[in-house]
Write an enzyme that holds these catalytic residues in place. Sequence first.
Site, PDB file in Angstrom:
ATOM      1  N   ILE A  92       0.835  -1.362  -0.075  1.00 14.66           N
ATOM      2  CA  ILE A  92       0.232  -0.046   0.170  1.00 14.66           C
ATOM      3  C   ILE A  92       0.896   1.291   0.139  1.00 14.66           C
ATOM      4  O   ILE A  92       1.950   1.359   0.891  1.00 14.66           O
ATOM      5  CB  ILE A  92      -1.057  -0.077   1.286  1.00 14.66           C
ATOM      6  CG1 ILE A  92      -2.099  -1.248   1.173  1.00 14.66           C
ATOM      7  CG2 ILE A  92      -1.719   1.256   1.500  1.00 14.66           C
ATOM      8  CD1 ILE A  92      -2.733  -1.713   2.204  1.00 14.66           C
TER       9      ILE A  92
ATOM     10  N   GLY B 274       3.950   3.454  -4.620  1.00 14.29           N
ATOM     11  CA  GLY B 274       3.998   4.522  -5.565  1.00 14.29           C
ATOM     12  C   GLY B 274       3.805   4.124  -6.984  1.00 14.29           C
ATOM     13  O   GLY B 274       4.342   4.396  -8.115  1.00 14.29           O
TER      14      GLY B 274
ATOM     15  N   THR C 114       0.866   4.639  -8.426  1.00 13.66           N
ATOM     16  CA  THR C 114       0.264   5.683  -9.330  1.00 13.66           C
ATOM     17  C   THR C 114       1.347   6.643 -10.090  1.00 13.66           C
ATOM     18  O   THR C 114       1.232   6.786 -11.091  1.00 13.66           O
ATOM     19  CB  THR C 114      -0.643   6.611  -8.571  1.00 13.66           C
ATOM     20  OG1 THR C 114      -1.677   5.635  -7.592  1.00 13.66           O
ATOM     21  CG2 THR C 114      -1.427   7.615  -9.120  1.00 13.66           C
TER      22      THR C 114
ATOM     23  N   GLU D 287      -2.910  -1.353 -12.488  1.00 13.87           N
ATOM     24  CA  GLU D 287      -2.374  -1.529 -10.958  1.00 13.87           C
ATOM     25  C   GLU D 287      -2.987  -2.623 -10.274  1.00 13.87           C
ATOM     26  O   GLU D 287      -4.157  -2.929 -10.457  1.00 13.87           O
ATOM     27  CB  GLU D 287      -3.014  -0.332 -10.200  1.00 13.87           C
ATOM     28  CG  GLU D 287      -2.091   0.925 -10.178  1.00 13.87           C
ATOM     29  CD  GLU D 287      -2.503   2.245  -9.073  1.00 13.87           C
ATOM     30  OE1 GLU D 287      -2.624   1.892  -8.002  1.00 13.87           O
ATOM     31  OE2 GLU D 287      -3.097   3.172  -9.862  1.00 13.87           O
TER      32      GLU D 287
HETATM   33  N1  DCP Z   1      -6.958  -2.754  -0.923  1.00 10.91           N
HETATM   34  C1  DCP Z   1      -7.436  -3.693  -0.336  1.00 10.91           C
HETATM   35  N2  DCP Z   1      -7.656  -5.008  -0.725  1.00 10.91           N
HETATM   36  C2  DCP Z   1      -7.110  -5.371  -1.986  1.00 10.91           C
HETATM   37  C3  DCP Z   1      -6.397  -4.176  -2.931  1.00 10.91           C
HETATM   38  C4  DCP Z   1      -6.389  -2.993  -2.366  1.00 10.91           C
HETATM   39  O1  DCP Z   1      -7.789  -3.724   0.890  1.00 10.91           O
HETATM   40  N3  DCP Z   1      -7.376  -6.203  -2.826  1.00 10.91           N
HETATM   41  C5  DCP Z   1      -6.739  -1.428  -0.105  1.00 10.91           C
HETATM   42  C6  DCP Z   1      -5.427  -0.926   0.087  1.00 10.91           C
HETATM   43  C7  DCP Z   1      -5.386   0.453   0.127  1.00 10.91           C
HETATM   44  C8  DCP Z   1      -6.557   0.863  -0.923  1.00 10.91           C
HETATM   45  O2  DCP Z   1      -7.072  -0.420  -1.207  1.00 10.91           O
HETATM   46  O3  DCP Z   1      -5.965   0.939   1.288  1.00 10.91           O
HETATM   47  C9  DCP Z   1      -5.950   1.275  -2.157  1.00 10.91           C
HETATM   48  O4  DCP Z   1      -4.551   0.367  -2.639  1.00 10.91           O
HETATM   49  P1  DCP Z   1      -3.292   1.216  -2.744  1.00 10.91           P
HETATM   50  O5  DCP Z   1      -2.900   2.155  -1.551  1.00 10.91           O
HETATM   51  O6  DCP Z   1      -2.074   0.315  -2.864  1.00 10.91           O
HETATM   52  O7  DCP Z   1      -3.614   2.176  -3.865  1.00 10.91           O
HETATM   53  P2  DCP Z   1      -2.687   3.566  -4.468  1.00 10.91           P
HETATM   54  O8  DCP Z   1      -3.623   3.719  -5.606  1.00 10.91           O
HETATM   55  O9  DCP Z   1      -2.917   4.357  -3.139  1.00 10.91           O
HETATM   56  O10 DCP Z   1      -1.521   2.920  -4.591  1.00 10.91           O
HETATM   57  P3  DCP Z   1       0.004   3.666  -4.711  1.00 10.91           P
HETATM   58  O11 DCP Z   1       0.179   4.607  -3.227  1.00 10.91           O
HETATM   59  O12 DCP Z   1       1.123   2.877  -4.776  1.00 10.91           O
HETATM   60  O13 DCP Z   1      -0.023   4.555  -6.057  1.00 10.91           O
END
Ligand code: DCP
Length: 210
Positions: free
Chosen positions: A9, A12, A14, A83
């Site tokens: 989580i 990076g 995005t 993603e």
């Molecule tokens: N999540 C979850 N179960 C999943 C996939 C994701 O509980 N199968 C949750 C984890 C995070 C939220 O969903 O709280 C979004 O995931 P990320 O934070 O990984 O996504 P981002 O867009 O924020 O990713 P990044 O910060 O890497 O850009």
Amino acid sequence: LSNCSNCNIACGKTTFLEYFSRTSSIEVLPEPISKWRNVRGQNPLALMYQDPVRWGLTLQTYVQLTMMERHLKSLAGPVCMMERSIFSAKYIFVENLYRSGKMPEVDFVILTEWFDWITTNLHLPVDLIVYLQTSPEKCQERQIQRCREEEKVIPLDYLRSLHQLYEDWLVHQSSFKLPAPVLVIPADQDLPEMLRLYEENRDKVLTSSN
Ligand code: DCP
């Protein structure tokens, strides 16, 4: 053909996807997190963080549906990046809920039946997994910085468990079957260094999906 960027989580993903969508002609399918925060006015992501035992199945059933949609959509364009994937949803997030005692066995079994059916009966090809390898501490730092309301309750231990599951799956390759080869990019560095590393890996990221 499709690539999946995978990591803990707030590692990076995005930024990674934005970089390649800006500097090449690939199609990018972002994680459908807006749907998980608002499906017909309901917020299953927030519910899952508030009470995982009660709402874990609810969120993960919906994640599985939205991921399946993304995989099927990714087949439409020539080169496509997404993603996470239906595989990391199951092998990392569902697995973590179950192993930590936060998902009742019956919920885990039902999700597994759905996952097995989908991956057996539908063609969801992945050509490359890009693993942005981050330490749990760095993820926590970035997650606190971005300040997403639902995530305020995430403890470091949760990020550590997800990290271990990712390492076992993508680096040690000792847990679940890999749907594609893995490219590991270390991702603890600051933004300019990360952009340099993305550029350095450009050919690997793009040609494996050509
Ligand atoms: N999540 C979850 N179960 C999943 C996939 C994701 O509980 N199968 C949750 C984890 C995070 C939220 O969903 O709280 C979004 O995931 P990320 O934070 O990984 O996504 P981002 O867009 O924020 O990713 P990044 O910060 O890497 O850009």
